[in-house]
Design a protein around this motif. Structure first.
Motif, PDB file in Angstrom:
ATOM      1  N   THR A   7       0.834  -1.200   0.000  1.00 48.87           N
ATOM      2  CA  THR A   7       0.000   0.000   0.000  1.00 48.87           C
ATOM      3  C   THR A   7       0.870   1.253   0.000  1.00 48.87           C
ATOM      4  N   LYS A  36      -1.154   0.373  -7.917  1.00 44.63           N
ATOM      5  CA  LYS A  36      -2.458   0.226  -7.283  1.00 44.63           C
ATOM      6  C   LYS A  36      -2.579  -1.139  -6.611  1.00 44.63           C
ATOM      7  N   SER A  38      -5.663  -3.428  -5.075  1.00 48.03           N
ATOM      8  CA  SER A  38      -7.105  -3.511  -4.966  1.00 48.03           C
ATOM      9  C   SER A  38      -7.566  -4.943  -5.155  1.00 48.03           C
ATOM     10  N   ASN A  39      -8.477  -5.384  -4.304  1.00 53.03           N
ATOM     11  CA  ASN A  39      -9.083  -6.717  -4.410  1.00 53.03           C
ATOM     12  C   ASN A  39      -8.052  -7.835  -4.512  1.00 53.03           C
TER      13      ASN A  39
END
Length: 71
Positions: A7, A36, A38-39
């Motif tokens: 992150t 990025k 994500s998920n």
């Protein structure tokens, strides 16, 4: 496991080094510019493939920051 580091790397667009287990169970070494998270997927520019790639966080075996050489 690596979520907080990934992150932070994405927020700062850091260059990171991955040891990754592919879907065919091949270990690969990648240098990416993180973008990025994500998920459960890490998206970034892969300097080996010279394109944007996605990596399943579950398949990342190791991750380290790339040390920038001073000029």
């Amino acid at each position: 496991m690596f979520t907080s580091f990934l992150t932070k790397s994405c927020l700062q667009k850091n260059l990171i080094e991955l040891i990754y287990l592919s879907k065919s169970n091949q270990m690969t070494h990648r240098i990416i510019t993180a973008d990025k998270l994500s998920n459960g997927l890490l998206t970034g520019y892969c300097h080996q493939r010279k394109q944007i790639r996605r990596f399943s966080v579950d398949r990342i075996l190791s991750v380290l920051p790339v040390q920038q050489k001073e000029a």
